[in-house]
Design an enzyme around this catalytic site. Structure first.
Site, mmCIF file in Angstrom:
data_model
loop_
_atom_site.group_PDB
_atom_site.id
_atom_site.type_symbol
_atom_site.label_atom_id
_atom_site.label_comp_id
_atom_site.label_asym_id
_atom_site.label_seq_id
_atom_site.Cartn_x
_atom_site.Cartn_y
_atom_site.Cartn_z
ATOM 1 N N GLY A 84 0.822 -1.202 0.000
ATOM 2 C CA GLY A 84 0.000 0.000 0.000
ATOM 3 C C GLY A 84 0.856 1.251 0.000
ATOM 4 N N CYS A 85 0.213 2.391 -0.251
ATOM 5 C CA CYS A 85 0.930 3.652 -0.422
ATOM 6 C C CYS A 85 1.515 4.151 0.892
ATOM 7 C CB CYS A 85 0.014 4.697 -1.043
ATOM 8 S SG CYS A 85 -1.588 4.864 -0.234
#
Lengths: 344, 344, 344, 344
Positions: free
Chosen positions: D146-147
């Site tokens: 994920g970011c």
């Protein structure tokens, strides 16, 4: 690799040239000049280039620059002082400013700055790539069009040339992001002064007006006197032009589309949306595209054209690279293949 | 204290009514209805009202509402179903929607929704406060104007009425903040779809067009067919209208200013900026003002009018409160004394 | 009506004071001074005040000002030069800057500007209204707190005072809108440089750090050394403080809520959201509220406090008006009754 | 050309994959699937691809897809249902969602969705390119990080691994642009609800927390329990992580820089800004870079790390392409050579 220099590399247009040329497969950036930041590392001025463009900015001195192509991204009034026949004998020049775009008469009237390069005005080729391609190919000096102007001309030339529009009726209501105002500090570009607000400016007096009119005559073959009203929109990039014109009797949507296709159907950087979709700046951001849409209003007899481009790319640095490609005999879209970036 | 109810209190217009009425010295908010949030605390739906407006939302049922004044802030098509002569006998009604603004013919053509309140159309008084003040004072049912329309009409009526403008030539290029699209979810109002972009919409078909034309006839005395193009701007609030019209020969800046002053010099909520300053939405945000500026362009024979208002206030809830004040015989600016808030 | 003057009326804090005082029922703005705009009409500098505040700006000269209350909204270093015992004998002074907020030692260390008003430091009363109310009532000279500081102190003092938080563990991660940077031009506040980006600044060195620490000792009774990191957010107004602290063993959500209620349950301008809702800047914009929310994290033994205020109001001009009301013996919320404005 | 398919191509992550893969010199996009837009032209869903990507969206049916590499950009819970050993025998899969990122135990606790692909969890390789390069090269199934997690891990792993940071002291205060919330409609992503405001969300419960903790153990070798607080910032793209940690006694700026250089000095996509410049999201927007800066605070004994990346690129689609390049044995930065775009 061809050697390329940029005079005025630390303004926004200069930086966008650097970004596009950095990835261009046939050029090498050899000189980046800056009045304000000379002797500073370019990546310190623009940290997005850290690790990519680590050149040190040199002063704005043509004697220190040896390049095959020179881009000039200085405020108007400078290029006409420094571009000389001697320079043009050894270097191709693409001027991003206004000095060589319009006639001396219009320049004097609308810019109120003395023009020093009069003798070169005839040699300068107007860099509206799609309409002046052949002359650009053999040019030594390009006057690269302004952002508002490119958007307006690409929309209007076909209709003017095909004589479907009442020449007295044209109104361009244009909207620009704030990069159009440059990096120079001013109260009008102060964040809290333009965020969350929209304004019109330059009513009846904006300098892009004569440029549009002269080029409509040049490429469309008609004398037009029009109204051009720019607006500042709270966003970074993008030009949207909403253009109004009275149609000759009986002109329909189909007719308009036929005309646009006639001129643009093979143009890679012009996308015709037709009369069902409407151009928006977000769909061109980050690319060299100009999107054109329109709708004929039967109630009023007008056509409404809505066109959009990225003011930093097709409206400035991208079209300049397109012109360089033409001048060098390269594929026209070299270094300009990016799809738009969305949401961005 | 007069009892006031709002039908549709949880939309943006409803919430702005709550904010203005909360501080109004002569009214008490007694009923806040909501289709989507019934039985929820209003301050949970809108936490900015925490501690200030703690009412629980009731359902949209007129039988449960007993009020001296009823504001209806529902989508078009609802008010015409529920407003009846019986209701009007006991309650003054201010409808924020379109149902009672225009003729049934225009409504049917442009809205494509069946209109149920035809018999009340004649009784409904159009709430453009500055132009219909006397009728508003004795009205029981007010059709409150739309935001684009208020901005356009306040700018145009004086020039149409004084016959200085070519009636075939009028173009309104209008720009709105995103609150104008309401609180209902849609891809067009999704943050990342409208942030950092500008677009035109409703080309040639926007429903405010017939409202503007009908009211120019009503208050300006002339049949006008015009072009109206709305745009969505990435900001929360504000309407900017850039209006173009061909002037009759010889009309000057002074003449235009004279006309505006004739009608507006004593109007508190209309500020004439004249031909030196240009209206911007930031200068009216948070207030009930409409700023009007203009410039005559001698080259083209056109006048360019730029006007601005806060779409939630003078374009909706503020003008509704102004109309309530008129209906009740109170001072017209009661509860509307706020200066604009800047930067905001 | 009491006469009020503002030194430095054309900065953003000055303009917000004008906006709030314009509607205050007990004061009259008599002098607006400006270094940059003297002799200009105030409404020309700030067109939102057109028709409302038409005073001409005078120079920054105390001899030309005769007022019961003087607000000083100048950069730090100025107030300490011009506030004298003689001035304080005839005028109540509320200084919006840093000169009288902190000890000379901290000032010298963190501001690196010579302090001229040392003899008045003891007389100056720190204007954190909710915590220093009694002293403010009899003060002649108020040092109005900064925006980050107000948000941080209102959140932290109760927990420090009640000894539930580990004094070595406090971290304040604060986020501010761009009005906090003022109206002075700088590349950091240029629209296209801060729009669509977020950054931290002043890491480990921001001048609000010692102000927070000194006041936690003053009002909370404990020596605290903390980390404060401000961030710039692309929005006009608002402060959000996310505050982290290690709790003493066994401290629960209920305990924290109990403590906040103990100190704030009767405070009009502090809204406790508790541990279910989370503060956001939009819910306080345009008002004098400070919203406080929190959540205990059992996994890590920390409390996370999230608090929000409008940096121009509770963080500056609003608290100053609140302090003026206290000094004059007026109702504390006079002129501060506005509900937040949303969406704005 | 290798054939590439995308499941879920009409979400923002899918669209960013399309944009990057469109220009990738070694792949061909053969299948774009969409639940919501099946049978629609991709360029109608995303008009920026007009003329570039004219494929028609097919339904989400693996039987209709024949590809060498399959990207899955669906909400969590879907990939674990459709990825099977049989699929992995013929196709390399890069899952952009959470299903294969963390242990089943953490997944069950934090996601509250049943996990169907347990037997593949061991086969799935975590796609943090810089830290798992060798395993990625031979993987058939990648769990793309994920970011928030990518930004946090790249910043923290070196310091955890080198044991200079107190493992109980780590706090990640992260800020994200709104693209992180995806294209699905919700009141929280409605323009006027998030514009001009900042908020924290998911306090103490955000699902990226266990992913960060598990991977710090995996790559840093230590059990860490930390606080992670995400915030929503009114901008389209970008993650900024401000990370706090108590240092072991005597650790200095030089020491920290030494550690970062040890791991990252040859990493193309990680740019160390050191302790003089501070990372900002604008400097990485549009690129696959992660910028890391830090400062040691001697007063508090903490290090403050500020790191930034483009959540759509290094935080999602860019890292996925980087992983694909690794899996195929291509040059790691193929198709990822873009410089950041500024101002944008």
């Amino acid at each position: 690799m061809m050697k390329v220099a940029i005079l005025g590399a630390t303004g926004y247009v200069g930086a966008e040239l650097v970004r596009l040329l950095y990835r261009h497969p046939k050029v090498q950036l050899t000189h980046l000049s800056s009045h304000s930041y000379q002797s500073e590392s370019y990546s310190k001025v623009y940290p997005h280039f850290k690790g990519l463009v680590e050149e040190v900015c040199i002063e704005d001195d043509l004697n220190k620059i040896d390049a095959d192509v020179l881009f000039i991204a200085l405020p108007h009034g400078f290029a006409s002082k420094i571009v000389t026949p001697a320079l043009l004998q050894k270097t191709k020049v693409i001027d991003m400013g206004a000095d060589f775009r319009i006639s001396k008469e219009a320049y004097d009237n609308w810019y109120q700055v003395e023009h020093f390069g009069e003798e070169l005005l005839e040699e300068a080729i107007y860099g509206l790539s799609e309409w002046n391609r052949e002359k650009i190919k053999s040019a030594q000096l390009i006057a690269n069009p302004g952002c508002y102007v490119t958007c307006s001309l690409l929309s209007l030339i076909p209709l003017v040339k095909e004589k479907v529009i009442d020449l007295e009726s044209i109104i361009i209501d244009a909207k620009s992001g704030v990069t159009g105002a440059g990096r120079g500090l001013s109260i009008g570009s102060h964040y809290t002064e333009c965020n969350e607000s929209i304004k019109a400016y330059g009513l009846t007096t904006h300098r892009h007006t004569p440029e549009i009119e002269e080029k409509l005559l040049c490429f469309g073959g008609e004398n037009v006197t029009l109204t051009f009203t720019p607006h500042l929109v709270p966003m970074n990039r993008g030009i949207l032009a909403t253009i109004y014109g009275k149609l000759k009797a009986g002109v329909t949507n189909e007719h308009i589309m036929h005309i646009y296709k006639k001129y643009y159907k093979d143009e890679k950087f012009i996308r015709l949306l037709g009369d069902t979709a409407v151009a928006e700046t977000r769909w061109v951001k980050g690319s060299n595209f100009c999107d054109i849409s329109f709708k004929v209003d039967e109630r009023t007899g007008r056509v409404i054209i809505v066109s959009a481009l990225d003011n930093m790319i097709k409206g400035a640095a991208g079209q300049a690279v397109q012109n360089m490609n033409l001048m060098m005999g390269w594929q026209e879209d070299l270094g300009l293949e990016d799809a738009p970036i969305f949401p961005a």
